[in-house]
Each structure stands twice: as C-alpha cells, then as structure tokens.
Design a protein around this motif. Structure first.
Motif, PDB file in Angstrom:
ATOM      1  N   CYS A  18      22.702  37.835  42.438  1.00 55.71           N
ATOM      2  CA  CYS A  18      22.784  39.153  41.785  1.00 55.71           C
ATOM      3  C   CYS A  18      23.857  39.974  42.501  1.00 55.71           C
ATOM      4  O   CYS A  18      24.784  39.405  43.093  1.00 55.71           O
ATOM      5  N   LEU A  19      23.721  41.280  42.469  1.00 55.96           N
ATOM      6  CA  LEU A  19      24.746  42.131  43.086  1.00 55.96           C
ATOM      7  C   LEU A  19      24.432  42.405  44.563  1.00 55.96           C
ATOM      8  O   LEU A  19      25.247  42.134  45.447  1.00 55.96           O
ATOM      9  N   GLY A  20      23.247  42.944  44.827  1.00 58.24           N
ATOM     10  CA  GLY A  20      22.916  43.365  46.189  1.00 58.24           C
ATOM     11  C   GLY A  20      22.148  42.356  47.006  1.00 58.24           C
ATOM     12  O   GLY A  20      22.050  42.497  48.228  1.00 58.24           O
ATOM     13  N   ASN A  21      21.550  41.345  46.354  1.00 57.64           N
ATOM     14  CA  ASN A  21      20.634  40.379  46.989  1.00 57.64           C
ATOM     15  C   ASN A  21      19.480  41.071  47.709  1.00 57.64           C
ATOM     16  O   ASN A  21      19.008  40.617  48.752  1.00 57.64           O
ATOM     17  N   ILE A  22      19.013  42.180  47.121  1.00 53.67           N
ATOM     18  CA  ILE A  22      17.796  42.802  47.659  1.00 53.67           C
ATOM     19  C   ILE A  22      16.715  43.000  46.587  1.00 53.67           C
ATOM     20  O   ILE A  22      15.579  43.312  46.932  1.00 53.67           O
ATOM     21  N   CYS A  23      17.052  42.834  45.307  1.00 53.32           N
ATOM     22  CA  CYS A  23      16.042  43.020  44.241  1.00 53.32           C
ATOM     23  C   CYS A  23      15.858  41.752  43.396  1.00 53.32           C
ATOM     24  O   CYS A  23      14.903  41.005  43.580  1.00 53.32           O
ATOM     25  N   ARG A  24      16.776  41.526  42.454  1.00 54.96           N
ATOM     26  CA  ARG A  24      16.530  40.487  41.447  1.00 54.96           C
ATOM     27  C   ARG A  24      16.604  39.060  41.985  1.00 54.96           C
ATOM     28  O   ARG A  24      15.678  38.273  41.800  1.00 54.96           O
ATOM     29  N   TRP A  55      26.867  45.294  50.709  1.00 58.66           N
ATOM     30  CA  TRP A  55      26.253  46.508  51.253  1.00 58.66           C
ATOM     31  C   TRP A  55      24.977  46.256  52.048  1.00 58.66           C
ATOM     32  O   TRP A  55      24.602  47.032  52.899  1.00 58.66           O
ATOM     33  N   HIS A  56      24.268  45.176  51.724  1.00 69.63           N
ATOM     34  CA  HIS A  56      22.912  45.008  52.280  1.00 69.63           C
ATOM     35  C   HIS A  56      22.781  43.757  53.147  1.00 69.63           C
ATOM     36  O   HIS A  56      21.657  43.315  53.414  1.00 69.63           O
ATOM     37  N   ASP A 136      18.914  45.381  36.040  1.00 65.33           N
ATOM     38  CA  ASP A 136      18.879  45.800  37.446  1.00 65.33           C
ATOM     39  C   ASP A 136      17.848  46.917  37.611  1.00 65.33           C
ATOM     40  O   ASP A 136      18.027  48.006  37.061  1.00 65.33           O
ATOM     41  N   TYR A 138      17.129  48.538  40.341  1.00 64.82           N
ATOM     42  CA  TYR A 138      17.379  49.276  41.587  1.00 64.82           C
ATOM     43  C   TYR A 138      17.340  50.791  41.411  1.00 64.82           C
ATOM     44  O   TYR A 138      16.804  51.502  42.240  1.00 64.82           O
ATOM     45  N   TYR A 139      17.923  51.289  40.313  1.00 68.16           N
ATOM     46  CA  TYR A 139      17.999  52.745  40.128  1.00 68.16           C
ATOM     47  C   TYR A 139      16.855  53.298  39.284  1.00 68.16           C
ATOM     48  O   TYR A 139      16.854  54.473  38.936  1.00 68.16           O
TER      49      TYR A 139
END
Ligand code: 4NP
Length: 167
Positions: A18-24, A55-56, A136, A138-139
């Motif tokens: 995914c984008l951040g590798n902290i959620c999906r 970022w993470h 996503d 996240y928001y």
C-alpha cells in the motif's frame, strides 16, 4: 480468471503493498499469514508487506488497524513498516491495495516487473468487480477499518484457494 504466476521456487513469495504500510497492507499481511499458517502452508507460502512511501518506516501498525485486528483475535504487534523498493522484484506475486499503489509499484520496478506479477489485491475478492480497490481508511473513522478488515479477510480466503493451485 487470470492465472497466478507459476512458482519460481519455494516458498512462493507474496507481497502486499500500500502507501504507508501501516494500515491496509499490514492488515492483509497479518490476516493472510494467519490463514496460510492455519492451512499448514507457512513453509511453502511467504507473506510480507511494504509501502511505496517512506514516512512510517520502522513504525508499528496504525493503532486503529491494530485494534481492529486484535478485536478479530489476530496478533498485530509484530508488524514494522517497510518500504517497497526494486529489491522486491524477487516476489512471485505483488498485490497492490489500490490503483495508485499499482502505478507506483510499476514505476519503481520498471523493466524488472514480470508479466502477471503485479496485480490489484481485490482481483481475488469474490465480491469485487474489475478494478475495485481497498479504500484507504487512514483519514477516516474506525468504521473504515472494520470495512477494510472484512474486505481483506474474504479476499485472503479466496487468494489462499488460488495459491494452493500453484504451490
Ligand atoms: P496505508 O494508509 O497506505 O493503508 O498504510 C496510509 C497511511 C499513512 C499515510 C497514507 C496512507 N500517510 O500519508 O502518512
């Protein structure tokens, strides 16, 4: 139904991205690992995850994603975010959570991408139509994480069936 790439060796290597590798993708990683272990295939199918953003890096899962997984009796404590780089070209199957991730992955891999290797995760969701994405969360609010977890679980269950045909 497009065939999965044949195994290049053992284990068959699957990357969730995914984008951040902290959620999906961490949710998909934890749920898929649990299913693979439950089918006694942990030595034949490797599951990992990463994000195209940086970022993470090294962070644990988003606390809302972790709370959702914990409520479903999964262990969310071991995850640490990693970044997707061209080194991940060695995976047999790379599953993007959304179209933007898919595009980022293909840009990063360039001519290292093999036919059929990079796909949308929800290609394996029995309730999806072509091109559907994992939204996503996240928001958004907690309900987004519940929705994503249910979507991810049914997709992983079907993905496991497909993987057993190639490992
Ligand atoms: P993910 O969600 O790609 O599902 O891990 C996101 C997490 C963090 C950010 C974006 C998406 N962010 O911009 O920090």
């Amino acid at each position: 139904m497009n065939p999965l790439p044949p195994a290049t060796g053992e284990p068959y290597r699957v990357a969730m991205v995914c984008l951040g590798n902290i959620c999906r993708s961490p949710m998909a990683d934890v749920i898929m690992r649990d299913l693979v272990a439950g089918a006694d295939l942990a030595e034949r199918i490797e599951i990992t995850s990463s994000g195209t953003g940086d970022w993470h890096l090294g962070h644990p899962m988003d606390s809302r994603a972790a709370a959702q997984l914990t409520s479903m009796s999964y262990d969310a404590t071991q995850h640490r975010a990693q970044q997707f780089t061209v080194a991940w070209a060695d995976r047999d199957l790379i599953l993007a959570m959304d179209q933007s991730n898919l595009s980022n992955i293909n840009t990063i891999l360039g001519d290292q991408a093999k036919p059929g290797q990079v796909r949308l995760f929800r290609e394996f969701d029995p309730l999806a139509t072509s091109g559907d994405e994992v939204p996503d969360p996240y928001y958004g609010g907690d309900e987004g994480f519940t929705h994503v977890a249910e979507m991810v679980r049914r997709t992983c269950q079907n993905l496991l069936v497909r993987l057993t045909e190639v490992v």
